[in-house]
Write a protein that holds these residues in place. Structure first.
Motif, PDB file in Angstrom:
ATOM      1  N   ALA A 376      59.243  98.644  50.518  1.00  0.00           N
ATOM      2  CA  ALA A 376      58.049  98.095  50.302  1.00  0.00           C
ATOM      3  C   ALA A 376      58.391  96.636  49.742  1.00  0.00           C
ATOM      4  O   ALA A 376      59.390  96.629  49.055  1.00  0.00           O
ATOM      5  CB  ALA A 376      57.312  98.858  49.310  1.00  0.00           C
ATOM      6  N   LEU A 377      57.399  95.558  50.257  1.00  0.00           N
ATOM      7  CA  LEU A 377      57.693  94.358  49.697  1.00  0.00           C
ATOM      8  C   LEU A 377      57.191  94.280  48.214  1.00  0.00           C
ATOM      9  O   LEU A 377      56.420  94.856  47.789  1.00  0.00           O
ATOM     10  CB  LEU A 377      56.977  93.349  50.263  1.00  0.00           C
ATOM     11  CG  LEU A 377      57.373  92.953  51.869  1.00  0.00           C
ATOM     12  CD1 LEU A 377      56.216  92.422  52.488  1.00  0.00           C
ATOM     13  CD2 LEU A 377      58.419  92.207  51.775  1.00  0.00           C
ATOM     14  N   PRO A 378      58.074  93.675  47.355  1.00  0.00           N
ATOM     15  CA  PRO A 378      57.731  93.563  45.891  1.00  0.00           C
ATOM     16  C   PRO A 378      56.388  92.418  45.796  1.00  0.00           C
ATOM     17  O   PRO A 378      56.108  91.824  46.537  1.00  0.00           O
ATOM     18  CB  PRO A 378      58.936  92.869  45.105  1.00  0.00           C
ATOM     19  CG  PRO A 378      59.433  92.094  46.403  1.00  0.00           C
ATOM     20  CD  PRO A 378      59.250  92.866  47.592  1.00  0.00           C
ATOM     21  N   GLU A 379      55.703  92.862  44.563  1.00  0.00           N
ATOM     22  CA  GLU A 379      54.350  92.173  44.537  1.00  0.00           C
ATOM     23  C   GLU A 379      54.315  90.495  44.703  1.00  0.00           C
ATOM     24  O   GLU A 379      53.769  89.642  44.944  1.00  0.00           O
ATOM     25  CB  GLU A 379      53.618  92.629  43.163  1.00  0.00           C
ATOM     26  CG  GLU A 379      52.182  92.128  43.311  1.00  0.00           C
ATOM     27  CD  GLU A 379      51.410  92.620  42.097  1.00  0.00           C
ATOM     28  OE1 GLU A 379      51.866  92.086  40.932  1.00  0.00           O
ATOM     29  OE2 GLU A 379      50.671  93.438  42.082  1.00  0.00           O
ATOM     30  N   ARG A 380      55.591  90.053  44.051  1.00  0.00           N
ATOM     31  CA  ARG A 380      56.057  88.502  43.906  1.00  0.00           C
ATOM     32  C   ARG A 380      55.826  88.046  45.515  1.00  0.00           C
ATOM     33  O   ARG A 380      55.806  86.811  45.775  1.00  0.00           O
ATOM     34  CB  ARG A 380      57.232  88.399  43.186  1.00  0.00           C
ATOM     35  CG  ARG A 380      58.478  88.777  44.033  1.00  0.00           C
ATOM     36  CD  ARG A 380      59.570  88.311  43.292  1.00  0.00           C
ATOM     37  NE  ARG A 380      61.097  88.806  43.821  1.00  0.00           N
ATOM     38  CZ  ARG A 380      61.409  89.956  43.924  1.00  0.00           C
ATOM     39  NH1 ARG A 380      61.069  90.914  42.852  1.00  0.00           N
ATOM     40  NH2 ARG A 380      62.281  90.278  44.367  1.00  0.00           N
ATOM     41  N   ASP A 381      56.308  88.898  46.479  1.00  0.00           N
ATOM     42  CA  ASP A 381      56.248  88.417  47.893  1.00  0.00           C
ATOM     43  C   ASP A 381      54.946  88.461  48.804  1.00  0.00           C
ATOM     44  O   ASP A 381      54.847  88.117  49.703  1.00  0.00           O
ATOM     45  CB  ASP A 381      57.217  89.103  48.488  1.00  0.00           C
ATOM     46  CG  ASP A 381      58.722  88.596  48.084  1.00  0.00           C
ATOM     47  OD1 ASP A 381      59.024  87.752  47.529  1.00  0.00           O
ATOM     48  OD2 ASP A 381      59.716  89.448  48.431  1.00  0.00           O
ATOM     49  N   THR A 382      53.877  89.300  47.782  1.00  0.00           N
ATOM     50  CA  THR A 382      52.826  89.485  48.845  1.00  0.00           C
ATOM     51  C   THR A 382      51.402  88.989  47.665  1.00  0.00           C
ATOM     52  O   THR A 382      50.446  88.504  48.378  1.00  0.00           O
ATOM     53  CB  THR A 382      52.526  90.823  48.715  1.00  0.00           C
ATOM     54  OG1 THR A 382      52.252  91.671  47.518  1.00  0.00           O
ATOM     55  CG2 THR A 382      53.368  91.591  49.607  1.00  0.00           C
ATOM     56  N   VAL A 383      51.644  88.422  46.564  1.00  0.00           N
ATOM     57  CA  VAL A 383      50.409  88.419  45.563  1.00  0.00           C
ATOM     58  C   VAL A 383      50.941  86.985  44.978  1.00  0.00           C
ATOM     59  O   VAL A 383      51.819  86.714  44.555  1.00  0.00           O
ATOM     60  CB  VAL A 383      49.992  89.281  44.840  1.00  0.00           C
ATOM     61  CG1 VAL A 383      48.916  88.921  43.746  1.00  0.00           C
ATOM     62  CG2 VAL A 383      49.585  90.513  45.570  1.00  0.00           C
ATOM     63  N   ASN A 384      49.813  85.786  44.866  1.00  0.00           N
ATOM     64  CA  ASN A 384      50.019  84.912  43.906  1.00  0.00           C
ATOM     65  C   ASN A 384      48.540  84.716  42.995  1.00  0.00           C
ATOM     66  O   ASN A 384      47.615  84.132  43.741  1.00  0.00           O
ATOM     67  CB  ASN A 384      50.394  83.693  44.797  1.00  0.00           C
ATOM     68  CG  ASN A 384      50.676  82.357  43.781  1.00  0.00           C
ATOM     69  OD1 ASN A 384      50.059  82.426  42.656  1.00  0.00           O
ATOM     70  ND2 ASN A 384      51.607  81.479  44.115  1.00  0.00           N
ATOM     71  N   ARG A 385      48.507  85.127  41.788  1.00  0.00           N
ATOM     72  CA  ARG A 385      47.662  84.858  41.068  1.00  0.00           C
ATOM     73  C   ARG A 385      47.292  83.681  40.289  1.00  0.00           C
ATOM     74  O   ARG A 385      46.176  83.280  39.717  1.00  0.00           O
ATOM     75  CB  ARG A 385      47.479  86.060  39.939  1.00  0.00           C
ATOM     76  CG  ARG A 385      47.320  87.204  40.424  1.00  0.00           C
ATOM     77  CD  ARG A 385      47.386  88.387  39.229  1.00  0.00           C
ATOM     78  NE  ARG A 385      47.335  89.879  39.885  1.00  0.00           N
ATOM     79  CZ  ARG A 385      48.566  90.426  40.053  1.00  0.00           C
ATOM     80  NH1 ARG A 385      49.696  89.905  39.960  1.00  0.00           N
ATOM     81  NH2 ARG A 385      48.405  91.617  40.612  1.00  0.00           N
ATOM     82  N   SER A 386      48.580  82.729  40.383  1.00  0.00           N
ATOM     83  CA  SER A 386      48.512  81.555  39.605  1.00  0.00           C
ATOM     84  C   SER A 386      47.460  80.354  39.905  1.00  0.00           C
ATOM     85  O   SER A 386      46.859  79.807  39.133  1.00  0.00           O
ATOM     86  CB  SER A 386      49.838  80.799  39.705  1.00  0.00           C
ATOM     87  OG  SER A 386      50.098  80.516  41.152  1.00  0.00           O
ATOM     88  N   LEU A 387      46.947  80.477  41.048  1.00  0.00           N
ATOM     89  CA  LEU A 387      45.930  79.506  41.602  1.00  0.00           C
ATOM     90  C   LEU A 387      44.397  79.758  41.232  1.00  0.00           C
ATOM     91  O   LEU A 387      43.921  78.874  40.365  1.00  0.00           O
ATOM     92  CB  LEU A 387      45.775  79.143  43.025  1.00  0.00           C
ATOM     93  CG  LEU A 387      46.967  78.773  43.925  1.00  0.00           C
ATOM     94  CD1 LEU A 387      47.916  79.980  44.322  1.00  0.00           C
ATOM     95  CD2 LEU A 387      46.730  77.741  44.847  1.00  0.00           C
ATOM     96  N   TYR A 388      43.973  81.140  41.060  1.00  0.00           N
ATOM     97  CA  TYR A 388      42.787  81.319  40.394  1.00  0.00           C
ATOM     98  C   TYR A 388      42.613  81.283  38.818  1.00  0.00           C
ATOM     99  O   TYR A 388      41.862  80.921  38.194  1.00  0.00           O
ATOM    100  CB  TYR A 388      41.957  82.748  40.968  1.00  0.00           C
ATOM    101  CG  TYR A 388      42.820  84.059  40.696  1.00  0.00           C
ATOM    102  CD1 TYR A 388      42.667  84.500  39.194  1.00  0.00           C
ATOM    103  CD2 TYR A 388      43.241  84.700  41.486  1.00  0.00           C
ATOM    104  CE1 TYR A 388      43.362  85.734  38.897  1.00  0.00           C
ATOM    105  CE2 TYR A 388      43.680  86.121  41.182  1.00  0.00           C
ATOM    106  CZ  TYR A 388      43.546  86.541  39.865  1.00  0.00           C
ATOM    107  OH  TYR A 388      44.435  87.806  39.616  1.00  0.00           O
TER     108      TYR A 388
END
Length: 397
Positions: A376-388
């Motif tokens: 499985a891909l780690p969340e750092r490679d699939t999600v970026n919360r920093s913009l919101y």
């Protein structure tokens, strides 16, 4: 349900145009991986440049302690993050940016915040000239990765995970909604003699679905099936048109089906049907996906786009928006849908945040269906919360 957008269609529509209500795009995993191999992604699986450590985060008036919730909070009763109406205030980019957002439909209720933001001029207030383009997810992903599209209103489906694994610089950057507890949109089954609604043997049964394998509903389906002796690898799938799913279930052509709002109301009061489960409460499974342009090359525009989206939720969708009769009339006209149908189901819980671990759970379901392989891909490679988080003035976890 009206006619669905044909697979492979790439039609730009006016905002008030009509399109079929679809929950997610049909996934063409093999085609997507081939496209990934031929494309030239910007940064592979590296962390996007929009990391909060590299950008100044300012407090945002109207967005206080209620504008952020702990991503680890998976409580179904969690109150979604909210700012005051009209917040966060616009901070227009210096020069107008033309942005194109692809979406599978223009008429589904979960697209309403984008439609309203466009119609009310919220994007324009940020200096953004936004176009919504109807395009299925498999067609949109290579274009998003190459920068030919700026954003995709969809979900982190198996095709997205496979694309990222193949080198696409794409991240899930904002959520969309979770269902109201009163909704029973989800997995329905025809109850056999001797069974009860509390215990239905699902192993070996045939499921009718308009979505197919690799959709985000694999995750809630897996949860529901395992409670009833089944599993994603223990059922048969029969892909059907949106207008045929209910008919096949009623005519015993299939044993079960994923029924959307408001179709499930047709069987809700019948004792020979049982509701096994739907999308988890409090956990969005889709929303905004960004490619390299808004992740890396023009982060200011990426934040501005989410700021307009978040402001639209806070202004028009903060609570039970269907209690406002005039707004429902306006929304039905904007979406090109029947007002009575729109009123017949509860309001969605619009939610721009992304829960921790959602893409882990989705990938587990995709592996169970056999549509993804490898670790499985780690969340750092699939999600970026920093913009919101930047949009609401949230500084770090």
């Amino acid at each position: 349900m009206t006619g669905a957008v044909p697979a492979g269609a790439a039609t730009t529509r006016a905002v008030r145009g009509r399109a079929g209500v679809v929950y997610g795009a049909v996934v063409a995993v093999g085609v997507l991986l081939a496209a990934a191999a031929c494309s030239s992604p910007s940064s592979g699986n590296s962390e996007p440049k929009a990391d909060l450590g590299t950008r100044a985060i300012r407090p945002v008036e109207g967005c206080g302690t209620t504008s952020w919730t702990d991503p680890a909070d998976l409580a179904p009763t969690r109150t979604p993050a909210r700012c005051r109406p009209g917040a966060p205030a616009p901070r227009p980019v210096p020069q107008t940016r033309k942005l194109t957002i692809a979406t599978g439909t223009l008429s589904a209720e979960y697209v309403a915040p984008l439609q309203v933001a466009l119609d009310k001029g919220e994007f324009k207030k940020e200096g953004l000239d936004v176009t919504l383009k109807v395009l299925p997810t498999p067609d949109a992903l290579p274009l998003l990765a190459k920068g030919d599209l700026d954003a995709l209103w969809a979900a982190p489906e198996a095709a997205v995970m496979n694309g990222v694994r193949g080198g696409f610089d794409i991240r899930w950057v904002a959520g969309n909604f979770s269902p109201d507890p009163r909704s029973r949109s989800g997995l329905w089954v025809r109850v056999k003699d001797g069974e009860s609604a509390d215990r239905v043997e699902m192993a070996g049964r045939k499921m009718g679905t308009m979505i197919g394998k690799g959709s985000v509903i694999a995750y809630p389906m897996e949860k529901a099936l395992r409670k009833h002796g089944g599993g994603l690898d223990k059922i048969q799938y029969q892909q059907l048109g949106s207008a045929d799913v209910l008919t096949a279930l009623q005519n015993a052509g299939v044993d079960s089906a994923w029924l959307l709002d408001p179709v499930w109301r047709r069987v809700a009061d019948r004792p020979d049907y049982a509701f096994l489960g739907g999308q988890p409460l409090g956990e969005p499974l889709g929303g905004m996906l960004y490619g390299p342009r808004l992740l890396d090359d023009d982060v200011d525009a990426g934040v501005a786009l989410l700021r307009a989206y978040i402001r639209t939720i806070n202004t028009y969708f903060a609570a039970d928006y269907k209690k406002n009769a005039m707004f429902v009339t306006y929304l039905a006209k904007l979406l090109g849908t029947d007002e009575a149908i729109l009123r017949s189901t509860p309001s969605l819980h619009m939610d721009w945040e992304i829960r921790a671990g959602t893409t882990d759970r989705l990938q587990s379901a995709y592996r169970a269906q056999g549509v993804t392989q490898g670790d499985a891909l780690p969340e750092r490679d699939t999600v970026n919360r920093s913009l919101y988080e930047e949009a609401v003035g949230r500084k770090g976890p």
